[in-house]
Design a protein around this motif. Structure first.
Motif, PDB file in Angstrom:
ATOM      1  N   LYS A 466     113.626  18.237  90.410  1.00  0.00           N
ATOM      2  CA  LYS A 466     113.063  16.894  90.564  1.00  0.00           C
ATOM      3  C   LYS A 466     112.360  16.710  91.901  1.00  0.00           C
ATOM      4  CE  LYS A 466     114.173  11.997  90.053  1.00  0.00           C
ATOM      5  NZ  LYS A 466     115.196  10.999  89.648  1.00  0.00           N
ATOM      6  N   CYS A 467     112.932  17.265  92.994  1.00  0.00           N
ATOM      7  CA  CYS A 467     112.301  17.086  94.302  1.00  0.00           C
ATOM      8  C   CYS A 467     111.732  18.412  94.801  1.00  0.00           C
ATOM      9  CB  CYS A 467     113.283  16.489  95.312  1.00  0.00           C
ATOM     10  SG  CYS A 467     114.564  17.590  95.897  1.00  0.00           S
ATOM     11  N   VAL A 468     110.593  18.330  95.473  1.00  0.00           N
ATOM     12  CA  VAL A 468     109.879  19.522  95.940  1.00  0.00           C
ATOM     13  C   VAL A 468     110.674  20.326  96.964  1.00  0.00           C
ATOM     14  CG1 VAL A 468     107.813  20.338  97.146  1.00  0.00           C
ATOM     15  CG2 VAL A 468     107.622  18.546  95.415  1.00  0.00           C
ATOM     16  N   PRO A 469     111.331  19.706  97.955  1.00  0.00           N
ATOM     17  CA  PRO A 469     112.036  20.503  98.962  1.00  0.00           C
ATOM     18  C   PRO A 469     113.052  21.469  98.364  1.00  0.00           C
ATOM     19  CG  PRO A 469     111.855  18.238  99.702  1.00  0.00           C
ATOM     20  CD  PRO A 469     111.372  18.256  98.283  1.00  0.00           C
ATOM     21  N   CYS A 470     113.774  21.020  97.365  1.00  0.00           N
ATOM     22  CA  CYS A 470     114.780  21.885  96.739  1.00  0.00           C
ATOM     23  C   CYS A 470     114.123  22.854  95.759  1.00  0.00           C
ATOM     24  CB  CYS A 470     115.826  21.024  96.031  1.00  0.00           C
ATOM     25  SG  CYS A 470     117.119  21.976  95.205  1.00  0.00           S
ATOM     26  N   ARG A 471     113.223  22.341  94.925  1.00  0.00           N
ATOM     27  CA  ARG A 471     112.605  23.178  93.899  1.00  0.00           C
ATOM     28  C   ARG A 471     111.816  24.333  94.510  1.00  0.00           C
ATOM     29  NH1 ARG A 471     109.366  19.563  91.680  1.00  0.00           N
ATOM     30  NH2 ARG A 471     107.403  20.283  92.600  1.00  0.00           N
ATOM     31  N   VAL A 472     111.047  24.047  95.543  1.00  0.00           N
ATOM     32  CA  VAL A 472     110.213  25.079  96.168  1.00  0.00           C
ATOM     33  C   VAL A 472     110.953  25.776  97.302  1.00  0.00           C
ATOM     34  CG1 VAL A 472     108.053  25.512  97.380  1.00  0.00           C
ATOM     35  CG2 VAL A 472     108.135  23.798  95.553  1.00  0.00           C
ATOM     36  N   GLY A 473     111.752  25.005  98.058  1.00  0.00           N
ATOM     37  CA  GLY A 473     112.434  25.575  99.206  1.00  0.00           C
ATOM     38  C   GLY A 473     113.397  26.684  98.853  1.00  0.00           C
ATOM     39  N   ARG A 496     111.271  31.540 110.217  1.00  0.00           N
ATOM     40  CA  ARG A 496     110.837  30.797 109.034  1.00  0.00           C
ATOM     41  C   ARG A 496     112.048  30.363 108.201  1.00  0.00           C
ATOM     42  NH1 ARG A 496     107.009  35.117 108.991  1.00  0.00           N
ATOM     43  NH2 ARG A 496     104.938  34.403 109.662  1.00  0.00           N
ATOM     44  N   LEU A 497     113.034  31.233 108.100  1.00  0.00           N
ATOM     45  CA  LEU A 497     114.247  30.881 107.372  1.00  0.00           C
ATOM     46  C   LEU A 497     114.895  29.632 107.959  1.00  0.00           C
ATOM     47  CD1 LEU A 497     116.013  34.341 106.761  1.00  0.00           C
ATOM     48  CD2 LEU A 497     115.052  32.832 105.022  1.00  0.00           C
ATOM     49  N   GLU A 498     115.037  29.608 109.261  1.00  0.00           N
ATOM     50  CA  GLU A 498     115.679  28.470 109.911  1.00  0.00           C
ATOM     51  C   GLU A 498     114.858  27.191 109.757  1.00  0.00           C
ATOM     52  OE1 GLU A 498     116.157  30.262 113.767  1.00  0.00           O
ATOM     53  OE2 GLU A 498     118.297  30.584 113.416  1.00  0.00           O
ATOM     54  N   GLU A 499     113.542  27.309 109.859  1.00  0.00           N
ATOM     55  CA  GLU A 499     112.684  26.133 109.706  1.00  0.00           C
ATOM     56  C   GLU A 499     112.785  25.563 108.293  1.00  0.00           C
ATOM     57  OE1 GLU A 499     108.814  27.445 110.734  1.00  0.00           O
ATOM     58  OE2 GLU A 499     109.255  27.699 112.878  1.00  0.00           O
ATOM     59  N   LEU A 500     112.763  26.453 107.304  1.00  0.00           N
ATOM     60  CA  LEU A 500     112.868  25.997 105.920  1.00  0.00           C
ATOM     61  C   LEU A 500     114.224  25.356 105.654  1.00  0.00           C
ATOM     62  CD1 LEU A 500     111.158  28.869 103.894  1.00  0.00           C
ATOM     63  CD2 LEU A 500     110.526  26.459 103.850  1.00  0.00           C
ATOM     64  N   CYS A 501     115.262  25.919 106.229  1.00  0.00           N
ATOM     65  CA  CYS A 501     116.609  25.370 106.033  1.00  0.00           C
ATOM     66  C   CYS A 501     116.693  23.947 106.568  1.00  0.00           C
ATOM     67  CB  CYS A 501     117.651  26.247 106.722  1.00  0.00           C
ATOM     68  SG  CYS A 501     117.993  27.815 105.879  1.00  0.00           S
ATOM     69  N   VAL A 502     116.169  23.730 107.749  1.00  0.00           N
ATOM     70  CA  VAL A 502     116.183  22.391 108.343  1.00  0.00           C
ATOM     71  C   VAL A 502     115.379  21.415 107.488  1.00  0.00           C
ATOM     72  CG1 VAL A 502     115.465  21.020 110.333  1.00  0.00           C
ATOM     73  CG2 VAL A 502     116.555  23.250 110.677  1.00  0.00           C
ATOM     74  N   MET A 503     114.227  21.860 107.016  1.00  0.00           N
ATOM     75  CA  MET A 503     113.396  21.004 106.174  1.00  0.00           C
ATOM     76  C   MET A 503     114.136  20.600 104.902  1.00  0.00           C
ATOM     77  SD  MET A 503     111.476  21.085 103.158  1.00  0.00           S
ATOM     78  CE  MET A 503     111.193  22.834 102.882  1.00  0.00           C
ATOM     79  N   MET A 504     114.796  21.566 104.251  1.00  0.00           N
ATOM     80  CA  MET A 504     115.516  21.262 103.023  1.00  0.00           C
ATOM     81  C   MET A 504     116.668  20.294 103.267  1.00  0.00           C
ATOM     82  SD  MET A 504     115.768  24.746 100.773  1.00  0.00           S
ATOM     83  CE  MET A 504     116.914  23.917  99.678  1.00  0.00           C
ATOM     84  N   LEU A 509     116.558  15.525  97.880  1.00  0.00           N
ATOM     85  CA  LEU A 509     116.998  14.270  97.283  1.00  0.00           C
ATOM     86  C   LEU A 509     118.515  14.173  97.188  1.00  0.00           C
ATOM     87  CD1 LEU A 509     116.417  11.615  95.792  1.00  0.00           C
ATOM     88  CD2 LEU A 509     116.130  12.936  93.687  1.00  0.00           C
ATOM     89  N   CYS A 510     119.191  15.261  96.809  1.00  0.00           N
ATOM     90  CA  CYS A 510     120.632  15.190  96.576  1.00  0.00           C
ATOM     91  C   CYS A 510     121.372  16.294  97.324  1.00  0.00           C
ATOM     92  CB  CYS A 510     120.950  15.257  95.082  1.00  0.00           C
ATOM     93  SG  CYS A 510     120.905  16.928  94.380  1.00  0.00           S
ATOM     94  N   GLY A 511     122.676  16.311  97.137  1.00  0.00           N
ATOM     95  CA  GLY A 511     123.529  17.241  97.857  1.00  0.00           C
ATOM     96  C   GLY A 511     123.257  18.694  97.567  1.00  0.00           C
ATOM     97  N   LEU A 512     122.700  19.016  96.396  1.00  0.00           N
ATOM     98  CA  LEU A 512     122.426  20.423  96.091  1.00  0.00           C
ATOM     99  C   LEU A 512     121.414  20.984  97.085  1.00  0.00           C
ATOM    100  CD1 LEU A 512     121.881  21.971  92.562  1.00  0.00           C
ATOM    101  CD2 LEU A 512     120.606  22.759  94.535  1.00  0.00           C
ATOM    102  N   GLY A 513     120.281  20.319  97.219  1.00  0.00           N
ATOM    103  CA  GLY A 513     119.260  20.804  98.134  1.00  0.00           C
ATOM    104  C   GLY A 513     119.645  20.649  99.591  1.00  0.00           C
ATOM    105  N   GLN A 514     120.353  19.567  99.905  1.00  0.00           N
ATOM    106  CA  GLN A 514     120.732  19.309 101.290  1.00  0.00           C
ATOM    107  C   GLN A 514     121.731  20.334 101.813  1.00  0.00           C
ATOM    108  OE1 GLN A 514     122.208  15.326 101.047  1.00  0.00           O
ATOM    109  NE2 GLN A 514     120.202  14.460 100.522  1.00  0.00           N
TER     110      GLN A 514
END
Length: 573
Positions: A466-473, A496-504, A509-514
């Motif tokens: 549903k949300c891009v950060p989780c789906r793509v991240g 890059r790994l660390e930057e992506l992790c912080v972004m996600m 949107l929810c606890g899975l991606g966070q």
């Protein structure tokens, strides 16, 4: 049924159990059933019938006894004697056990007996699992004989809804589903929410790899969950409850359904619970196996027949949940704590655990440890005690490397922090979480970048999209981790790994991606040298990964050594 009739049922059942000279309790939870418990149970029944011992010996199918790796498990209770627990019981051994304990001078066998002082049992504190392995989960009378539904009767007769909420608040109970939010405060929010129609949900949808705490509780003591839900319904003003059961748990769903029917027939659920004005009904909803449905808003969408995807909060379920009405959602383990709190009091419960993390926690102890299984320990116990005392240490003379808590949302804790107290605050400070209770132990043969890749792959596949950060991240993180483990990554990729992790973590949107980056961030923090070895030396220190399609370093060295030796031998000849 009223309170007095409930007491009569319990007393009759206790008298019936005490009339037997010998009680044979056979574990019939999923782990033991998968290792042959059904044949063991049938053998016991055949032997008892063959020797006409039905009046003296009874065979009972129970829930989980704990050390699942040692199943099938059987406990023999003799009047006035210490219980004897047998491990790895086969039908042949079952026959010998039955004959040995049914003899006029009963004497335990000298094989397959678990020591009475086994730390696996002695280091535990059973609150939620107090009945597990001791009662027949398919019989209401078996639960009532251990004071089942007495807490509900006490609440209905002697407490107001406000007093019930205050007791749960005072106990310090925190939600056992992962976030650790104070359960009583959530109850009070729902109680104060306006509206005549409210709902209760028990979340039994656990999807963490290696975790089966909720499944075991639902299989072993279903009435404990129903009683907790009914007390919650009375406290917040709800008349309808749902148990959301993972689709892969057919035994749990069947036993819950059976328990609901029995409770309704006895007046413990339905229009007039225990002859009171309070009415409460419970239905079961089966999940389709989506990990994201463990998140409360996605779970509610699934119950309402919609696609299991989360929605933004606020409003929170306490104000607007199922069908837009106030809804209380707790994990099934949280509801399992309610009856003991009401029966024994908030002070009793608050005396267990630590100042901020009260009570006990159930863990599914898995991985490279001598004894795996289900344990319940007081909050604040050290990780070292769990791994080396309860679990028996690392097998095959290997070394402890890390423990992963909280499933795909948790972190990996290294050797330096083995003495960390297991509670919400301490685990959070290390970059991990309590989670629902998965605890995976890893030895020195585990490759931490590979472990991070495994959990990231799980999150990538379970993302609802549903949300891009989780789906793509998750896809991008997994792709970089693949490059790390095959030796084609660069040191810039770690940044890059660390930057992506912080972004996600900040935008999902929810606890899975966070929380999906947690295993990766914790391994980067505590095992960064392993990532660098893969990248700069093209070697896997644990010998797990294949670099650029060639064997790991040690195998390469062996190959070179053999080649040189063969060359020297040729030159000498």
């Amino acid at each position: 049924m009223n309170r007095e009739e409930l007491q009569v049922i319990g007393e009759r059942e206790r008298e019936k159990q005490q009339s037997y000279r010998c009680r044979i309790l056979c574990c019939a939870s999923t782990p033991c059933l998968s290792s042959g418990a059904t044949a063991v149970i049938e053998t016991f029944k055949e032997v008892i019938k063959e020797f006409d011992l039905e009046a003296e010996v009874t065979v009972t199918s129970t829930g989980c006894m704990g050390p699942c790796s040692r199943g099938p498990l059987v406990t023999v209770q003799m009047n006035g004697q210490q219980d004897v627990i047998y491990e790895h019981v086969t039908p042949e051994l079952a026959r010998d056990i039955a004959l040995a304990h049914a003899a006029p001078e009963a004497k335990p066998l000298d094989r397959n007996v678990l020591p009475a002082d086994l730390p696996f049992f002695n280091k535990q504190k059973k609150v939620v699992l107090a009945n597990s392995g001791l009662i027949d989960p398919t019989r209401l009378e078996s639960y009532v004989a251990r004071d089942g539904y007495s807490a509900l009767a006490h609440a209905l007769r002697e407490m107001t809804p406000t007093e019930v909420c205050e007791e749960v608040i005072r106990s310090g109970l925190r939600g056992r589903g992962g976030a650790g939010y104070p359960a009583g405060l959530k109850w009070d929010l729902v109680r104060k929410a306006p509206g005549d129609k409210k709902y209760i949900i028990a979340n039994g949808d656990e999807g963490d790899p290696g975790a089966y705490m909720d499944r075991t509780l639902m299989e072993s003591d279903p009435h404990r969950i129903l009683e907790g839900m009914a007390i919650a319904g009375y406290a917040v003003g709800a008349d309808q409850g749902f148990v959301y059961v993972r689709g892969e748990y057919p035994i749990a769903a069947k036993r819950l359904e059976n328990a609901i029917r029995m409770a309704e027939r006895r007046g413990l659920l339905g229009s007039r619970v225990l002859d009171s004005p309070f009415g409460f009904r419970i239905d079961i909803r089966i999940g389709a196996g989506a990990f994201v449905c463990g998140e409360e808003t996605a779970l509610m969408a699934s119950i309402m027949g919609r696609r299991g995807q989360p929605w933004p909060r606020p409003p929170y379920p306490a104000q607007k949940g199922l069908w837009g009405l106030p809804t209380l959602i707790n994990n099934v383990e949280t509801f399992g704590n309610i009856a003991p709190i009401i029966s024994h009091g908030a002070d009793w419960f608050g005396a267990i655990g630590t100042e901020k993390s009260k009570g006990t926690k159930i863990f599914a102890l898995a991985g490279t440890v001598e004894t795996t299984g289900l344990i319940e320990v007081p909050m604040g116990i050290s990780l070292r005690d769990i791994v080396f005392e309860i679990g028996g240490g690392i097998p095959n003379d290997r070394q402890f490397k890390a423990a992963q808590t909280g499933g795909p949302s948790g972190g990996c804790i290294p050797t330096d922090h083995l003495d960390t107290p297991v509670d919400y605050e301490s685990l959070g400070a290390l970059g991990s979480i309590m989670g629902s209770g998965g605890l995976v132990v890893m030895d020195d043969t585990s490759c931490m970048p590979d472990v991070a890749k495994f959990f990231m792959e799980f999150c990538m596949e379970e993302s609802c999209g549903k949300c891009v950060p989780c789906r793509v991240g998750t896809v991008q993180l997994h792709r970089i981790l693949e490059h790390v483990t095959d030796g084609s990554a660069t040191l810039d990729d770690l940044d890059r790994l660390e930057e992506l992790c912080v972004m996600m973590k900040e935008t999902s949107l929810c606890g899975l991606g966070q929380s999906a980056p947690n295993p990766l961030l914790s391994t980067l923090k505590y095992f960064r040298e392993e990532y660098e070895a893969h990248i700069t030396n093209h070697t896997c220190p644990a010998g797990k990964c294949t670099m650029f399609g060639v064997p790991p370093l040690q195998l390469t060295r062996d190959l070179l050594r053999n080649t040189l030796q063969a060359k020297n031998d040729t030159e000498v000849s």
